[in-house]
Design an enzyme around this catalytic site. Structure first.
Site, PDB file in Angstrom:
ATOM      1  N   PRO A  35       0.818  -1.217   0.000  1.00 24.14           N
ATOM      2  CA  PRO A  35       0.000   0.000   0.000  1.00 24.14           C
ATOM      3  C   PRO A  35       0.847   1.260   0.000  1.00 24.14           C
ATOM      4  O   PRO A  35       1.691   1.454   0.861  1.00 24.14           O
ATOM      5  CB  PRO A  35      -0.838  -0.121   1.277  1.00 24.14           C
ATOM      6  CG  PRO A  35      -0.268  -1.245   2.045  1.00 24.14           C
ATOM      7  CD  PRO A  35       0.589  -2.042   1.166  1.00 24.14           C
ATOM      8  N   GLU A  36       0.649   2.093  -0.995  1.00 21.66           N
ATOM      9  CA  GLU A  36       1.295   3.396  -1.084  1.00 21.66           C
ATOM     10  C   GLU A  36       0.195   4.446  -0.943  1.00 21.66           C
ATOM     11  O   GLU A  36      -0.922   4.116  -0.567  1.00 21.66           O
ATOM     12  CB  GLU A  36       2.055   3.506  -2.425  1.00 21.66           C
ATOM     13  CG  GLU A  36       3.027   2.341  -2.619  1.00 21.66           C
ATOM     14  CD  GLU A  36       3.778   2.364  -3.937  1.00 21.66           C
ATOM     15  OE1 GLU A  36       4.030   3.457  -4.458  1.00 21.66           O
ATOM     16  OE2 GLU A  36       4.122   1.281  -4.446  1.00 21.66           O
TER      17      GLU A  36
END
Length: 263
Positions: free
Chosen positions: A2-3
């Site tokens: 997850p960014e």
DNA sequence: ACTACGTCCTGCGAGC
DNA sequence: TGCTCGCAGGACGTAG
């Protein structure tokens, strides 16, 4: 992994679920990376913010909970407390349970005084989609280091929220070889625009799901269908047809086009 | 102060 | 078929 776009998608979905709720019960995996989750029993949620890849839960009693999802972290309503990968959970006063799932345990949960951040979060670069992220400041920040451009992006210091996927995407779009150490002002401006572009598109597409990412509704994102570079080594470049290559840059897999992204 | 690299974690896929 | 082994990577710790 997850960014920013994935974390933002989760934040948007969690906020309405948590607003006005308080925690009646909580538990966690024994690792010190997750035990702080237990400290917010009895506290109420006031807001859910995001900085870079960090989720910031504002609670009452001068308390803030910081959650980083690491590689495989997921935050979503939980209906199975015996899930072996559930690392923390919080029961709310409406009897619903928020679960933190993390197969590889790279994530972490911390409690702090509001805004009193340490580590990477304490020295995080500007939000890429805000007006705080300017070409001038970006140029000055990159210029101040002799590390490779991609490594600098992953450090979260010149700008917050960019991880391996969007670093490769942004460098590709800007025509910059990720292993270069110095950029002209013009190239910096192109990278600045590209970061904003790829992140904006990814948010609009609900994030990128390559394997583990799901949003707070348990659903996959759609941005994986729009990636032009990351994960496409061996395929032809969408700009020039050259076969995309994959190398390691400071220990991280990196895909690029030898023709479009010259050193 | 800086940069480089090892470490944590587990599942998965390639190769034998 | 069944095994080993390397890889995936965000943030942090350590070494130089």
């Amino acid at each position: 992994m997850p960014e920013l776009p994935e974390v933002e998608s989760i934040r948007r979905q969690l906020e309405p679920l948590l607003m006005g709720r308080y925690v009646t019960e909580a538990d966690s995996h024994p690792s010190g990376k997750f035990t702080p989750a237990r400290e917010i029993v009895g506290l109420g949620f006031e807001a859910v913010f995001r900085r870079g890849k960090y989720l910031l839960f504002h609670l009452d009693n001068e308390t803030e909970m910081v959650v980083h999802l690491g590689m495989t972290g997921q935050l979503l309503p939980c209906d199975n407390l015996s899930d072996p990968y559930l690392r923390a959970w919080w029961r709310l006063d409406n009897d619903r349970i928020l679960g933190y799932r993390d197969v590889r345990r790279f994530g972490r949960i911390r409690i702090c005084l509001p805004g009193q951040y340490e580590g990477t979060l304490g020295s995080l670069g500007p939000e890429p989609l805000s007006d705080d992220f300017t070409v001038d400041q970006f140029y000055a920040s990159l210029k101040a280091s002799n590390r490779k451009v991609k490594t600098q992006l992953l450090s979260q210091r010149p700008v917050a929220g960019v991880g391996n996927i969007y670093a490769d995407e942004a460098c590709f779009r800007a025509g910059i070889y990720p292993g270069v150490r110095k950029l002209t002002k013009a190239k910096t401006a192109a990278l600045h625009e590209s970061i904003r572009y790829v992140l904006t598109m990814a948010v609009a597409n609900g994030g990128t799901t390559l394997r583990d990412y799901v949003n707070a509704e348990g659903k996959k994102g759609n941005n994986q269908f729009y990636l032009e570079c990351y994960g496409r080594a061996g395929e032809p470049c969408v700009k020039c047809g050259e076969i995309l290559r994959r190398v390691m840059i400071d220990g991280r897999g990196t895909t690029f086009c030898k023709s479009c992204q010259k050193r």
